[in-house]
Design an enzyme around this catalytic site. Structure first.
Site, PDB file in Angstrom:
ATOM      1  N   GLY A   1       6.393  -6.484  -0.353  1.00 55.77           N
ATOM      2  CA  GLY A   1       5.697  -6.373   0.922  1.00 55.77           C
ATOM      3  C   GLY A   1       6.612  -6.781   2.056  1.00 55.77           C
TER       4      GLY A   1
ATOM      5  N   CYS B   1      10.207   1.163   2.464  1.00 55.84           N
ATOM      6  CA  CYS B   1      11.156   0.081   2.764  1.00 55.84           C
ATOM      7  C   CYS B   1      12.577   0.640   2.818  1.00 55.84           C
ATOM      8  CB  CYS B   1      11.061  -1.002   1.705  1.00 55.84           C
ATOM      9  SG  CYS B   1      11.288  -0.351   0.051  1.00 55.84           S
TER      10      CYS B   1
ATOM     11  N   GLU C   1      11.573  -3.019  11.634  1.00 56.23           N
ATOM     12  CA  GLU C   1      11.213  -1.971  10.684  1.00 56.23           C
ATOM     13  C   GLU C   1      10.160  -1.061  11.340  1.00 56.23           C
ATOM     14  OE1 GLU C   1       9.359  -3.502   7.125  1.00 56.23           O
ATOM     15  OE2 GLU C   1      10.492  -2.102   5.891  1.00 56.23           O
TER      16      GLU C   1
ATOM     17  N   TRP D   1       0.808  -1.221   0.000  1.00 54.93           N
ATOM     18  CA  TRP D   1       0.000   0.000   0.000  1.00 54.93           C
ATOM     19  C   TRP D   1       0.842   1.272   0.000  1.00 54.93           C
ATOM     20  CZ3 TRP D   1       1.714   2.564   4.166  1.00 54.93           C
ATOM     21  CH2 TRP D   1       2.221   1.803   5.230  1.00 54.93           C
TER      22      TRP D   1
ATOM     23  N   GLU E   1      10.598  -8.314  -3.092  1.00 56.52           N
ATOM     24  CA  GLU E   1      11.067  -6.994  -2.642  1.00 56.52           C
ATOM     25  C   GLU E   1      10.506  -6.827  -1.239  1.00 56.52           C
ATOM     26  OE1 GLU E   1      13.080  -5.003  -4.183  1.00 56.52           O
ATOM     27  OE2 GLU E   1      13.140  -5.953  -6.151  1.00 56.52           O
ATOM     28  N   LEU E   2      11.333  -7.036  -0.239  1.00 58.00           N
ATOM     29  CA  LEU E   2      10.822  -7.183   1.131  1.00 58.00           C
ATOM     30  C   LEU E   2      11.255  -6.019   2.032  1.00 58.00           C
ATOM     31  CD1 LEU E   2      11.421 -11.037   1.349  1.00 58.00           C
ATOM     32  CD2 LEU E   2       9.411  -9.820   0.508  1.00 58.00           C
TER      33      LEU E   2
ATOM     34  N   LYS F   1      -2.686  -8.368  -7.872  1.00 56.65           N
ATOM     35  CA  LYS F   1      -3.505  -8.211  -6.658  1.00 56.65           C
ATOM     36  C   LYS F   1      -2.923  -7.037  -5.889  1.00 56.65           C
ATOM     37  CE  LYS F   1      -3.338  -9.075  -2.529  1.00 56.65           C
ATOM     38  NZ  LYS F   1      -3.895  -7.807  -1.997  1.00 56.65           N
TER      39      LYS F   1
HETATM   40  N1  LIG Z   1      11.700  -3.911  -0.946  1.00 53.50           N
HETATM   41  C1  LIG Z   1      10.773  -3.195  -1.529  1.00 53.50           C
HETATM   42  O1  LIG Z   1      10.871  -2.811  -2.683  1.00 53.50           O
HETATM   43  C2  LIG Z   1       9.534  -2.806  -0.782  1.00 53.50           C
HETATM   44  C3  LIG Z   1       8.714  -1.815  -1.324  1.00 53.50           C
HETATM   45  C4  LIG Z   1       7.571  -1.433  -0.634  1.00 53.50           C
HETATM   46  C5  LIG Z   1       7.248  -2.045   0.571  1.00 53.50           C
HETATM   47  N2  LIG Z   1       8.062  -3.002   1.065  1.00 53.50           N
HETATM   48  C6  LIG Z   1       7.744  -3.617   2.349  1.00 53.50           C
HETATM   49  O2  LIG Z   1       6.342  -3.825   2.449  1.00 53.50           O
HETATM   50  C7  LIG Z   1       5.939  -3.751   3.801  1.00 53.50           C
HETATM   51  C8  LIG Z   1       4.766  -2.821   3.928  1.00 53.50           C
HETATM   52  O3  LIG Z   1       3.767  -3.182   3.038  1.00 53.50           O
HETATM   53  P1  LIG Z   1       2.498  -4.042   3.470  1.00 53.50           P
HETATM   54  O4  LIG Z   1       2.124  -3.753   4.880  1.00 53.50           O
HETATM   55  O5  LIG Z   1       1.476  -3.857   2.396  1.00 53.50           O
HETATM   56  O6  LIG Z   1       3.083  -5.511   3.430  1.00 53.50           O
HETATM   57  P2  LIG Z   1       2.294  -6.875   3.560  1.00 53.50           P
HETATM   58  O7  LIG Z   1       3.303  -7.953   3.439  1.00 53.50           O
HETATM   59  O8  LIG Z   1       1.384  -6.892   4.722  1.00 53.50           O
HETATM   60  O9  LIG Z   1       1.330  -6.877   2.290  1.00 53.50           O
HETATM   61  C9  LIG Z   1       1.848  -6.779   0.972  1.00 53.50           C
HETATM   62  C10 LIG Z   1       0.830  -7.361   0.021  1.00 53.50           C
HETATM   63  O10 LIG Z   1       0.662  -8.741   0.326  1.00 53.50           O
HETATM   64  C11 LIG Z   1      -0.713  -9.021   0.537  1.00 53.50           C
HETATM   65  N3  LIG Z   1      -0.773 -10.123   1.495  1.00 53.50           N
HETATM   66  C12 LIG Z   1      -0.701 -10.063   2.843  1.00 53.50           C
HETATM   67  N4  LIG Z   1      -0.752 -11.320   3.364  1.00 53.50           N
HETATM   68  C13 LIG Z   1      -0.840 -12.168   2.303  1.00 53.50           C
HETATM   69  C14 LIG Z   1      -0.906 -13.580   2.179  1.00 53.50           C
HETATM   70  N5  LIG Z   1      -0.893 -14.389   3.242  1.00 53.50           N
HETATM   71  N6  LIG Z   1      -0.977 -14.120   0.942  1.00 53.50           N
HETATM   72  C15 LIG Z   1      -0.989 -13.323  -0.157  1.00 53.50           C
HETATM   73  N7  LIG Z   1      -0.902 -11.976  -0.097  1.00 53.50           N
HETATM   74  C16 LIG Z   1      -0.841 -11.405   1.113  1.00 53.50           C
HETATM   75  C17 LIG Z   1      -1.313  -7.700   0.985  1.00 53.50           C
HETATM   76  O11 LIG Z   1      -2.703  -7.671   0.753  1.00 53.50           O
HETATM   77  C18 LIG Z   1      -0.558  -6.736   0.096  1.00 53.50           C
HETATM   78  O12 LIG Z   1      -1.114  -6.739  -1.200  1.00 53.50           O
HETATM   79  C19 LIG Z   1       7.145  -3.258   4.562  1.00 53.50           C
HETATM   80  O13 LIG Z   1       7.774  -4.337   5.189  1.00 53.50           O
HETATM   81  C20 LIG Z   1       8.049  -2.695   3.463  1.00 53.50           C
HETATM   82  O14 LIG Z   1       9.404  -2.674   3.773  1.00 53.50           O
HETATM   83  C21 LIG Z   1       9.177  -3.407   0.425  1.00 53.50           C
HETATM   84  O1  LIG Z   2       8.908   1.194   0.000  1.00 58.43           O
HETATM   85  C1  LIG Z   2       9.801   0.882  -0.742  1.00 58.43           C
HETATM   86  C2  LIG Z   2       9.928   1.365  -2.143  1.00 58.43           C
HETATM   87  C3  LIG Z   2      10.507   2.711  -2.130  1.00 58.43           C
HETATM   88  C4  LIG Z   2      11.040   3.127  -3.460  1.00 58.43           C
HETATM   89  O2  LIG Z   2      10.891   2.468  -4.492  1.00 58.43           O
HETATM   90  O3  LIG Z   2      11.671   4.180  -3.451  1.00 58.43           O
END
Ligand SMILES: NC(=O)c1ccc[n+]([C@@H]2O[C@H](COP(=O)([O-])OP(=O)(O)OC[C@H]3O[C@@H](n4cnc5c(N)ncnc54)[C@H](O)[C@@H]3O)[C@@H](O)[C@H]2O)c1
Ligand SMILES: O=CCCC(=O)O
Length: 495
Positions: free
Chosen positions: A240, A296, A393, A162, A262-263, A186
């Site tokens: 995520g 992230c 985090e 999100w 991408e975590l 999704k």
């Molecule tokens: N490395 C990167 O590029 C990057 C970029 C953006 C965000 N993030 C990470 O994302 C996290 C924040 O985002 P968030 O809260 O949306 O993460 P999240 O893992 O809760 O959710 C991410 C996505 O996964 C879905 N999801 C959740 N549980 C699921 C399951 N069991 N099966 C399938 N899909 C599922 C969610 O609906 C959402 O679409 C932070 O940890 C952040 O660091 C990483």
């Molecule tokens: O949240 C992580 C992604 C941030 C970015 O792409 O700059």
């Protein structure tokens, strides 16, 4: 300029609220819906269709059916669609920015920045489309010829977060289109509206039916779980949390699915004794407060040389304390609300635990009363090296500061985490900068800058921050398979 309520209503009235499957907008098969909330009030902005597992199957069937035809299109055709998509998103930048502000909370200026960032993936990969290539070689002993070609991986499932509702989607969709892959997206349950508007724009830009299917849902695991186990799917790309990513990697093992992950991150921000402190403060503000800390890449730990810690902390806290916290649509807003109460409570819990462990809140340290999920921008000093806030985090506008005595300790502390997404350092010593670039265990490193994100660069992490890269020349490889063709020596019949 202040955004009127009428303007918000007009925009919400034109956002698609159905699922996009095989080029058609349709409601959920069970008629179910998903409420999208405004984080500045907690009230419902819009109700949209919530996909069921059956809808998920239909979306994958559509992607699978479209794959062969799509893979045969000319690269130039796919490039032109991406280019038209770039132009259309750019032309509607004001709509995309406002929509992201409404559903996610970030200030409009930041949302505009994300539109430019997210659109740039479309332009970058439109340019890369025509450069997919292979090679032809003679085997070393001359007995055969080798052709190495690149083929699209096939139907992909994208699950996005999100915090960057547009850019996290386009960073996957653009290279997949360029490579000739079809997909099911999704989007995050909290912020599906931007993805739906984007899908509509891509449809108008000429993307054929079935290439991009979009299925927001309240039941993420129930809808995507069966798709990940389905042999028609060839690739999962997830952005995520590490916690969910880890589970998805395990699920993907059943059919040895290609995965990109991408975590989460725990970025250290190092300030050395020879740094330009004013520049470091500017970099720290970007690295910490971009997207309200919900990134992230956000600096999660400030590690400062003990000789400049006081100077840096004072200047930084002074600037953080002047940041205006307000609804993202307010022109003066520098920090918007956090996305929901769960996120805000987690941020506050980490602050409270740091305070209990001996830290001092120089500014902030509390939630803001009233409607919405606002949290005061916070600077914590005297944070003990083993504090919980330094290992988790934060995902909010909170900056914990701790100190180090020399470069070796700085590197040891920076690497003492299971994450490895990004690190930042401020120093005037180029050799030290290069040593850090080699010694820090990260996928990305910002030297004298608080921002590394760039569509032309490979974004991604090591350790538990993920697998694979998005953007740059590398980004398209995630959607291409290497195929080798061995050919008999064409001269064997020549007399
Ligand atoms: N490395 C990167 O590029 C990057 C970029 C953006 C965000 N993030 C990470 O994302 C996290 C924040 O985002 P968030 O809260 O949306 O993460 P999240 O893992 O809760 O959710 C991410 C996505 O996964 C879905 N999801 C959740 N549980 C699921 C399951 N069991 N099966 C399938 N899909 C599922 C969610 O609906 C959402 O679409 C932070 O940890 C952040 O660091 C990483
Ligand atoms: O949240 C992580 C992604 C941030 C970015 O792409 O700059």
């Amino acid at each position: 300029m202040k955004i009127s309520v009428e303007r918000e209503r007009e925009l919400l009235a034109v956002v698609p609220t159905d699922l996009l499957i095989n080029g058609e907008w349709r409601s959920a098969s069970d008629g179910g819906s998903l409420d999208v909330n405004d984080p500045s009030t907690g009230e419902v902005l819009l109700s949209i269709a919530s996909a069921t597992p059956e809808d998920g199957q239909d979306a994958l069937a559509a992607a699978d059916a479209a794959q062969r035809g799509w893979s045969r299109t000319a690269p130039r055709e796919r490039a032109e669609i991406l280019r038209r998509g770039f132009e259309a998103v750019t032309a509607r930048a004001a709509d995309f920015a406002l929509l992201m502000t409404l559903e996610m909370g970030k200030p409009l200026a930041e949302a505009r920045g994300e539109v430019a960032y997210g659109a740039e993936f479309l332009r970058w990969f439109s340019e890369e489309t025509a450069r997919i290539s292979g090679r032809y070689a003679q085997s070393p002993d001359g007995s055969s010829r080798l052709i190495v070609m690149k083929r699209p991986v096939g139907p992909c499932l994208f699950i996005t977060p999100w915090n960057f509702p547009l850019a996290m989607a386009t960073r996957k969709i653009a290279p997949a289109i360029a490579a000739g892959c079809t997909m099911v997206l999704k989007p995050a349950t909290l912020t599906p509206l931007t993805a739906l508007l984007f899908a509509q724009v891509m449809q108008e830009a000429g993307l054929p039916a079935g290439v991009l299917n979009v299925i927001p849902t309240r039941k993420a695991a129930a809808v995507t779980g069966p798709l990940i186990k389905d042999s028609r799917l060839r690739k999962l790309s997830f952005t995520g949390s590490t916690e969910v990513g880890r589970r998805l990697i395990a699920d993907a093992a059943d059919q040895v699915l290609r995965v990109s992950m991408e975590l989460g991150g725990n970025a250290p921000f190092l300030i050395f004794e020879d740094a330009d402190i004013d520049r470091a403060v500017e970099g720290a503000l970007v690295a910490k407060l971009r997207n309200g800390g919900e990134a992230c890449t956000a600096a999660n730990r400030f590690l400062v040389h003990e000789s400049v810690a006081e100077q840096f902390s004072e200047k930084f806290a002074q600037r953080v304390g002047t940041m205006t916290v307000a609804r993202g649509t307010e022109p003066e807003s520098k920090v918007g609300p956090l996305v929901d109460e769960h996120t805000r409570s987690k941020v506050h819990e980490l602050v409270e635990s740091a305070l209990a462990e001996g830290a001092t809140a120089v500014v902030g340290g509390h939630a803001i009363d009233g409607p919405g999920y606002y949290y005061a921008p916070t600077v914590l000093t005297n944070v003990p090296a083993n504090a919980r806030i330094l290992s988790e985090e934060i995902f909010g506008p909170v900056a914990p500061i701790t100190t180090f005595v020399d470069e070796a300790e700085a590197i040891r502390l920076a690497n003492a985490t299971e994450y490895g997404l990004v690190a930042y350092a401020f120093t005037r010593d180029l050799n030290r900068g290069l040593r850090l670039a080699e010694e820090l265990e990260v996928g990305m490193f910002g030297l004298n800058t608080g921002m590394v994100s760039n569509p032309a660069a490979p974004f991604g992490g090591v350790k538990q921050s993920g697998l694979g890269r998005e953007g740059g020349f590398e980004g398209i490889d995630e959607y291409l398979e290497t195929r080798y063709v061995g050919i008999a020596d064409p001269f064997t019949d020549v007399v």
